[in-house]
Motif scaffolding. Structure first.
Motif, PDB file in Angstrom:
ATOM      1  N   LEU A  37      13.375   1.570 -17.155  1.00 12.43           N
ATOM      2  CA  LEU A  37      13.557   1.181 -15.762  1.00 12.43           C
ATOM      3  C   LEU A  37      12.957   2.270 -14.882  1.00 12.43           C
ATOM      4  O   LEU A  37      13.247   3.451 -15.071  1.00 12.43           O
ATOM      5  N   GLU A  38      12.096   1.878 -13.963  1.00 13.12           N
ATOM      6  CA  GLU A  38      11.526   2.809 -12.994  1.00 13.12           C
ATOM      7  C   GLU A  38      11.829   2.276 -11.600  1.00 13.12           C
ATOM      8  O   GLU A  38      11.576   1.105 -11.312  1.00 13.12           O
ATOM      9  N   LEU A  39      12.398   3.146 -10.774  1.00  9.96           N
ATOM     10  CA  LEU A  39      12.804   2.742  -9.429  1.00  9.96           C
ATOM     11  C   LEU A  39      12.381   3.818  -8.439  1.00  9.96           C
ATOM     12  O   LEU A  39      12.728   4.987  -8.599  1.00  9.96           O
ATOM     13  N   ASP A  40      11.615   3.418  -7.421  1.00 11.12           N
ATOM     14  CA  ASP A  40      11.302   4.274  -6.284  1.00 11.12           C
ATOM     15  C   ASP A  40      12.091   3.717  -5.113  1.00 11.12           C
ATOM     16  O   ASP A  40      11.851   2.581  -4.673  1.00 11.12           O
ATOM     17  N   TYR A  41      13.047   4.515  -4.625  1.00 11.80           N
ATOM     18  CA  TYR A  41      13.928   4.063  -3.548  1.00 11.80           C
ATOM     19  C   TYR A  41      13.723   4.965  -2.340  1.00 11.80           C
ATOM     20  O   TYR A  41      13.796   6.188  -2.450  1.00 11.80           O
ATOM     21  N   GLY A  42      13.441   4.356  -1.205  1.00 10.87           N
ATOM     22  CA  GLY A  42      13.119   5.129  -0.018  1.00 10.87           C
ATOM     23  C   GLY A  42      14.119   4.984   1.093  1.00 10.87           C
ATOM     24  O   GLY A  42      14.865   4.013   1.173  1.00 10.87           O
ATOM     25  N   GLY A  43      14.105   5.988   1.939  1.00  5.98           N
ATOM     26  CA  GLY A  43      14.907   5.959   3.148  1.00  5.98           C
ATOM     27  C   GLY A  43      14.096   6.535   4.290  1.00  5.98           C
ATOM     28  O   GLY A  43      13.290   7.443   4.099  1.00  5.98           O
ATOM     29  N   ILE A  44      14.304   5.985   5.469  1.00 11.39           N
ATOM     30  CA  ILE A  44      13.687   6.524   6.677  1.00 11.39           C
ATOM     31  C   ILE A  44      14.822   7.102   7.513  1.00 11.39           C
ATOM     32  O   ILE A  44      15.814   6.419   7.797  1.00 11.39           O
ATOM     33  N   PHE A  45      14.654   8.372   7.877  1.00 10.19           N
ATOM     34  CA  PHE A  45      15.708   9.111   8.552  1.00 10.19           C
ATOM     35  C   PHE A  45      15.227   9.626   9.901  1.00 10.19           C
ATOM     36  O   PHE A  45      14.081  10.052  10.038  1.00 10.19           O
ATOM     37  N   HIS A  46      16.134   9.601  10.869  1.00  7.03           N
ATOM     38  CA  HIS A  46      15.912  10.257  12.158  1.00  7.03           C
ATOM     39  C   HIS A  46      16.731  11.543  12.091  1.00  7.03           C
ATOM     40  O   HIS A  46      17.954  11.493  11.927  1.00  7.03           O
ATOM     41  N   ILE A  47      16.056  12.686  12.217  1.00  6.78           N
ATOM     42  CA  ILE A  47      16.721  13.978  12.063  1.00  6.78           C
ATOM     43  C   ILE A  47      16.357  14.871  13.238  1.00  6.78           C
ATOM     44  O   ILE A  47      15.175  15.045  13.550  1.00  6.78           O
ATOM     45  N   GLU A  48      17.386  15.417  13.884  1.00 10.24           N
ATOM     46  CA  GLU A  48      17.165  16.341  15.001  1.00 10.24           C
ATOM     47  C   GLU A  48      18.008  17.591  14.816  1.00 10.24           C
ATOM     48  O   GLU A  48      19.072  17.549  14.182  1.00 10.24           O
ATOM     49  N   ASN A  49      17.546  18.681  15.390  1.00 11.45           N
ATOM     50  CA  ASN A  49      18.265  19.955  15.471  1.00 11.45           C
ATOM     51  C   ASN A  49      18.491  20.643  14.133  1.00 11.45           C
ATOM     52  O   ASN A  49      19.443  21.396  13.974  1.00 11.45           O
ATOM     53  N   VAL A  50      17.619  20.380  13.169  1.00 12.77           N
ATOM     54  CA  VAL A  50      17.651  21.134  11.915  1.00 12.77           C
ATOM     55  C   VAL A  50      16.563  22.194  12.051  1.00 12.77           C
ATOM     56  O   VAL A  50      15.402  21.844  12.300  1.00 12.77           O
ATOM     57  N   PRO A  51      16.929  23.479  11.917  1.00  6.60           N
ATOM     58  CA  PRO A  51      15.905  24.525  12.024  1.00  6.60           C
ATOM     59  C   PRO A  51      14.764  24.285  11.033  1.00  6.60           C
ATOM     60  O   PRO A  51      14.989  23.814   9.916  1.00  6.60           O
ATOM     61  N   GLU A  52      13.552  24.615  11.460  1.00 10.91           N
ATOM     62  CA  GLU A  52      12.349  24.347  10.662  1.00 10.91           C
ATOM     63  C   GLU A  52      12.464  24.897   9.239  1.00 10.91           C
ATOM     64  O   GLU A  52      12.086  24.233   8.277  1.00 10.91           O
ATOM     65  N   GLU A  53      13.023  26.104   9.082  1.00 14.14           N
ATOM     66  CA  GLU A  53      13.130  26.709   7.751  1.00 14.14           C
ATOM     67  C   GLU A  53      14.163  26.002   6.865  1.00 14.14           C
ATOM     68  O   GLU A  53      14.171  26.178   5.662  1.00 14.14           O
ATOM     69  N   GLN A  54      15.029  25.187   7.457  1.00  6.49           N
ATOM     70  CA  GLN A  54      16.037  24.458   6.685  1.00  6.49           C
ATOM     71  C   GLN A  54      15.688  22.984   6.498  1.00  6.49           C
ATOM     72  O   GLN A  54      16.386  22.265   5.793  1.00  6.49           O
ATOM     73  N   LEU A  55      14.596  22.538   7.111  1.00  5.11           N
ATOM     74  CA  LEU A  55      14.255  21.116   7.074  1.00  5.11           C
ATOM     75  C   LEU A  55      13.882  20.637   5.671  1.00  5.11           C
ATOM     76  O   LEU A  55      14.356  19.587   5.223  1.00  5.11           O
ATOM     77  N   HIS A  56      13.055  21.394   4.963  1.00  3.37           N
ATOM     78  CA  HIS A  56      12.630  20.983   3.618  1.00  3.37           C
ATOM     79  C   HIS A  56      13.832  20.789   2.684  1.00  3.37           C
ATOM     80  O   HIS A  56      13.970  19.726   2.068  1.00  3.37           O
TER      81      HIS A  56
END
Length: 166
Positions: free
Chosen positions: A86-105
């Motif tokens: 079984l192979e499954l690629d499951y995606g999500g689209i997120f709206h994200i604000e106020n996460v510092p750039e160094e913590q985003l990844h």
């Protein structure tokens, strides 16, 4: 934290995250038992689950797409025959604000897949059941450990790629 006068210190802006969409991007299920006419009397399944993650910025401000890729292989312990894949690629689209750039990844590759995981687990359970096997409820994935392993793997690959000093 508190200030000298005992009042709570002013916190930074509150992190805001919203799941805008989630979807199956790609899925494949192969029942080798049925395809090859194998007998299931002496089946002792050995199940392997591989997980990989991918994230990217979308063109809309503050939007990111996160894809969790699961590859589930069940083999017979007695002879190594593949029972199903079984192979499954499951995606999500997120709206994200106020996460510092160094913590985003790490946020994208730990928190976002963690939110999607219950849906992935249900899909895998339903597909294996509908495919003629007992429903497979995969164990919870430790996305933090997975992220740390990927960072270590990249560091080793980068170290190996550096030319040796004379």
């Amino acid at each position: 934290m508190t200030e000298a006068n005992g009042a709570p210190a002013e916190a930074g802006p509150q992190v805001r995250m919203q799941v805008l969409a989630q979807y199956v991007r790609d899925m494949s299920f192969e029942n080798m038992v049925a395809q090859k006419g194998l007998q299931t009397a002496d089946v002792q399944p050995d199940i392997q689950v591989q997980v990989s993650l991918d994230a990217r910025k979308r063109t809309t401000e503050h939007q990111y797409e996160v894809i969790s890729k699961f590859k589930v292989t069940s083999k017979n312990k007695t002879n190594g025959d593949t029972l199903f894949l079984l192979e499954l690629d499951y995606g999500g689209i997120f709206h994200i604000e106020n996460v510092p750039e160094e913590q985003l990844h790490p946020f994208l590759l730990i928190e976002c897949p963690r939110l999607l995981f219950p849906f992935v687990r249900r899909i895998i359970s339903d597909v294996t059941r509908d495919g003629g096997f007992p429903p497979l409820n995969i164990d919870t994935v430790d996305f933090l450990a997975l992220y740390r392993m990927e960072l270590a793997r990249r560091a080793e690959a980068q170290k190996a790629a550096q030319p040796l000093a004379n």
